[in-house]
Design an enzyme around this catalytic site. Structure first.
Site, PDB file in Angstrom:
ATOM      1  N   LYS A  43     -31.819  20.938  13.826  1.00 17.70           N
ATOM      2  CA  LYS A  43     -30.392  20.842  14.145  1.00 17.70           C
ATOM      3  C   LYS A  43     -30.169  20.731  15.638  1.00 17.70           C
ATOM      4  CE  LYS A  43     -27.570  23.670  15.424  1.00 17.70           C
ATOM      5  NZ  LYS A  43     -26.661  24.762  15.793  1.00 17.70           N
ATOM      6  N   ARG A 100      -1.746   6.999 -11.721  1.00 19.45           N
ATOM      7  CA  ARG A 100      -2.810   6.930 -12.722  1.00 19.45           C
ATOM      8  C   ARG A 100      -4.169   7.383 -12.191  1.00 19.45           C
ATOM      9  NH1 ARG A 100      -1.183   0.821 -14.204  1.00 19.45           N
ATOM     10  NH2 ARG A 100      -0.276   1.016 -12.124  1.00 19.45           N
ATOM     11  N   ALA A 122       0.820  -1.217   0.000  1.00 25.77           N
ATOM     12  CA  ALA A 122       0.000   0.000   0.000  1.00 25.77           C
ATOM     13  C   ALA A 122       0.851   1.262   0.000  1.00 25.77           C
ATOM     14  CB  ALA A 122      -0.913  -0.011   1.226  1.00 25.77           C
ATOM     15  N   GLY A 164       2.228   2.766  -2.841  1.00 21.36           N
ATOM     16  CA  GLY A 164       2.267   3.516  -4.109  1.00 21.36           C
ATOM     17  C   GLY A 164       1.469   4.815  -4.035  1.00 21.36           C
TER      18      GLY A 164
HETATM   19  C1  UD1 Z   1       0.586  -5.326 -10.318  1.00 20.24           C
HETATM   20  C2  UD1 Z   1       1.416  -6.515 -10.825  1.00 20.24           C
HETATM   21  C3  UD1 Z   1       0.703  -7.118 -12.042  1.00 20.24           C
HETATM   22  C4  UD1 Z   1      -0.705  -7.542 -11.659  1.00 20.24           C
HETATM   23  C5  UD1 Z   1      -1.485  -6.359 -11.032  1.00 20.24           C
HETATM   24  C6  UD1 Z   1      -2.776  -6.846 -10.446  1.00 20.24           C
HETATM   25  C7  UD1 Z   1       3.769  -5.972 -10.383  1.00 20.24           C
HETATM   26  C8  UD1 Z   1       5.041  -5.501 -10.942  1.00 20.24           C
HETATM   27  N1  UD1 Z   1       2.733  -6.044 -11.228  1.00 20.24           N
HETATM   28  O1  UD1 Z   1       0.562  -4.351 -11.361  1.00 20.24           O
HETATM   29  O2  UD1 Z   1       1.422  -8.265 -12.488  1.00 20.24           O
HETATM   30  O3  UD1 Z   1      -1.381  -8.013 -12.797  1.00 20.24           O
HETATM   31  O4  UD1 Z   1      -0.727  -5.761  -9.968  1.00 20.24           O
HETATM   32  O5  UD1 Z   1      -3.576  -5.777 -10.009  1.00 20.24           O
HETATM   33  O6  UD1 Z   1       3.705  -6.320  -9.213  1.00 20.24           O
HETATM   34  N2  UD1 Z   1       3.197  -0.736  -4.438  1.00 20.24           N
HETATM   35  C9  UD1 Z   1       4.019  -0.496  -3.362  1.00 20.24           C
HETATM   36  N3  UD1 Z   1       5.302  -0.090  -3.598  1.00 20.24           N
HETATM   37  C10 UD1 Z   1       5.798   0.034  -4.847  1.00 20.24           C
HETATM   38  C11 UD1 Z   1       4.936  -0.210  -5.931  1.00 20.24           C
HETATM   39  C12 UD1 Z   1       3.647  -0.624  -5.695  1.00 20.24           C
HETATM   40  O7  UD1 Z   1       3.617  -0.628  -2.195  1.00 20.24           O
HETATM   41  O8  UD1 Z   1       6.977   0.403  -4.956  1.00 20.24           O
HETATM   42  C13 UD1 Z   1       1.809  -1.176  -4.159  1.00 20.24           C
HETATM   43  C14 UD1 Z   1       0.768  -0.214  -4.705  1.00 20.24           C
HETATM   44  O9  UD1 Z   1       0.387   0.732  -3.728  1.00 20.24           O
HETATM   45  C15 UD1 Z   1      -0.366  -1.146  -5.092  1.00 20.24           C
HETATM   46  C16 UD1 Z   1       0.308  -2.478  -5.345  1.00 20.24           C
HETATM   47  O10 UD1 Z   1       1.603  -2.399  -4.808  1.00 20.24           O
HETATM   48  O11 UD1 Z   1      -1.301  -1.276  -4.047  1.00 20.24           O
HETATM   49  C17 UD1 Z   1       0.397  -2.806  -6.821  1.00 20.24           C
HETATM   50  O12 UD1 Z   1       1.067  -1.765  -7.498  1.00 20.24           O
HETATM   51  P1  UD1 Z   1       0.541  -1.192  -8.876  1.00 20.24           P
HETATM   52  O13 UD1 Z   1       1.421  -0.083  -9.272  1.00 20.24           O
HETATM   53  O14 UD1 Z   1      -0.899  -0.962  -8.804  1.00 20.24           O
HETATM   54  O15 UD1 Z   1       0.826  -2.438  -9.826  1.00 20.24           O
HETATM   55  P2  UD1 Z   1       0.049  -2.837 -11.144  1.00 20.24           P
HETATM   56  O16 UD1 Z   1       0.575  -2.038 -12.263  1.00 20.24           O
HETATM   57  O17 UD1 Z   1      -1.390  -2.812 -10.917  1.00 20.24           O
HETATM   58 MG    MG Z   2      -2.562  -2.058  -9.445  1.00 21.73          MG
END
Ligand code: UD1
Ligand code: MG
Length: 457
Positions: free
Chosen positions: A351, A16, A10, A12
């Site tokens: 109120k 997007r 969690a 990120g």
């Molecule tokens: C990711 C998977 C993809 C899968 C998809 C499913 C990877 C590289 N890709 O892609 O194969 O199909 O989820 O929904 O894992 N996060 C962190 N730290 C980071 C990066 C991400 O905590 O450095 C967390 C984000 O907050 C998020 C989760 O990891 O909750 C997934 O990251 P996100 O960037 O959404 O990956 P996707 O592109 O969806």
């Molecule tokens: Mg994702």
């Protein structure tokens, strides 16, 4: 049963989403995505739940409180790097580790349990939760060999044309042998289009070491929706709404048009209550049995007892008793307490007021900062004048009072038990019980005056 650990990703930003709010805090049916995930994970009996936080760390921690442990990922270098942050906490433990993304709010405890069961049956080092997606855009694709065994996962952005046609996707939920995870994750590099450390690369590493890799394809693909942008957020909302609404219908609540009925995941609604379209029931709201709610009503963080009708009205942070009639077009603002058998009618605003049993304000009133006793009648257009521009004052209207139409009760003021206030009065002094108070100019009729203004020839 082996020890179970969970790591929830969690950290990120959620670029997007195009938002100031961190991705996992975006609400789905009123509750932040990550909260949905943690709630389901907790149901699977975990020895330890660790959430990786980074962007908005304090806010995410405040949201989850003591439901999770936290590790900080100071820089977001990818999902493998995120899991690495839990290494010090978990690496020496025997057991299985479930990794779940904080942006898959629809995933259920049942599906996670099925994944764990499959993992244990297969005696695998990792089992990936996969799903078939008609439109797999954006997801990592499952690459299998000629015998159908999983070889690796390729991210959408790194995939070649043939790989892009694969419709079996990585859902971002995995079950790992804990020790194998933390050994393999050391070997992940960031040699890819995004320059990130991908957690899915652990699969290829374990595969090349000859370990058993399993995949569990859930038939419930919609549960695995990953929310990366607002389009997916609205899909998640719609799916969660359907899930919540169907649950209420199965429990005996009638929803006339479930597609247009919005109920929070915390709300509790009693049997034989009917909810009409355009109704929004938010937050921790409890509604009793045999109520009629809506159309077009908004009830938030409130309790409503049995057989109450709320039509085209708003009720926030208040308690409403049984056999109450509210609306159409009433507004019950916070800290109001509406007792049984009360009527709050058209265009009435309440109120911070206690309105006791059997009392009525049927039309066009403002009653704020007031104590209203039992069986009081507040006539059309009457108001409590509670504010002098600086402070708010209390109006007390005791039991059985009759307030005539279009009266102003200038607070602080008390109207004693059983008193009458004549229509059109502006009451500035306390009215004794059983009295009739008239506070308006006396009517004077000037006979024949019209002919002075318009003399007839
Ligand atoms: C990711 C998977 C993809 C899968 C998809 C499913 C990877 C590289 N890709 O892609 O194969 O199909 O989820 O929904 O894992 N996060 C962190 N730290 C980071 C990066 C991400 O905590 O450095 C967390 C984000 O907050 C998020 C989760 O990891 O909750 C997934 O990251 P996100 O960037 O959404 O990956 P996707 O592109 O969806
Ligand atoms: Mg994702």
């Amino acid at each position: 049963m082996s020890n179970r650990y969970a790591v929830i990703l969690a950290a990120g930003q959620g670029t997007r989403m195009q938002s100031k709010l961190y991705k996992v805090l975006h609400p789905v049916c009123g509750k932040p995505m990550v909260e949905h995930v943690v709630e389901q994970v907790k149901k699977v009996n975990m020895s330890e739940v660790v959430t990786v936080v980074g962007h908005g760390a304090e806010l995410v921690q405040a949201q989850l409180g003591d439901r999770s442990e936290f590790v900080l990922q100071a820089e977001q270098l990818g999902t493998a790097h995120a899991v690495m942050q839990a290494k010090d906490r978990l690496q020496d433990k025997d057991g299985i580790t479930l990794v779940v993304c904080g942006d898959t709010p629809l995933i259920t405890a049942e599906t996670m349990s099925s994944l764990i069961q499959h993992h244990e049956e297969q005696q695998a080092k990792v089992t990936i939760l996969t799903a078939h997606q008609d439109n797999p855009g954006g997801y990592g694709r499952m690459i299998r060999d000629d015998r159908g065994l999983v070889k690796r996962i390729v991210e959408h952005k790194d995939a070649n044309e043939a790989e892009l046609t694969v419709q079996e996707v990585n859902t971002g939920t995995y079950c790992f042998d804990n020790r194998a995870l933390f050994e393999a994750i050391e070997k992940v590099n960031n040699d890819n289009v995004q320059g990130e450390y991908y957690l899915p690369d652990v699969i290829e590493i374990l595969q090349s070491q000859g370990e058993t890799i399993a995949a569990f394809q859930t038939p419930l693909a919609s549960e695995t929706l990953g929310v990366n942008d607002r389009v997916a957020l609205s899909k998640a909302e719609q799916l969660m709404r359907t899930r919540i609404n169907e649950q209420h219908m199965r429990n005996g609540v009638s929803l006339i048009d479930p597609v247009n009925t919005y109920i929070s995941s915390e709300a509790v609604i009693g049997r034989d209550t009917v909810v009409y379209p355009g109704t929004v029931i938010e937050g921790e709201t409890t509604i009793g049995e045999d109520c009629i709610i809506g159309p077009n009503s908004e009830i938030k963080n409130s309790t409503v007892a049995d057989r109450t009708v709320i039509k085209q009205s708003v009720v926030h942070n208040s308690a409403v008793g049984s056999d109450v009639n509210i609306g159409p077009f009433a507004h019950v603002r916070p800290q109001s307490n509406i007792s049984d058998e009360v009527k709050i009618g058209n265009f009435v605003e309440i109120k911070k007021t206690n309105f006791r049993r059997g009392s009525k304000a049927s039309h066009l009133s403002y009653i704020g900062d007031a104590e209203v006793g039992t069986d009081v009648n507040i006539g059309c257009g009457s108001i409590t004048v509670n504010y002098d521009g600086k402070n708010k004052y209390l109006t007390t209207i005791e039991d059985n009072v009759f307030v005539g139409c279009n009266s102003n009760l200038v607070a602080p003021v008390t109207v004693g038990k059983g008193a009458y206030v004549a229509a059109g009065s502006t009451i500035t002094k306390d009215v004794p019980g059983e009295a009739l108070s008239i506070a308006r100019a006396r009517q004077e009729n000037k006979e024949g005056y019209a002919s002075k203004i318009h003399p007839k020839n």
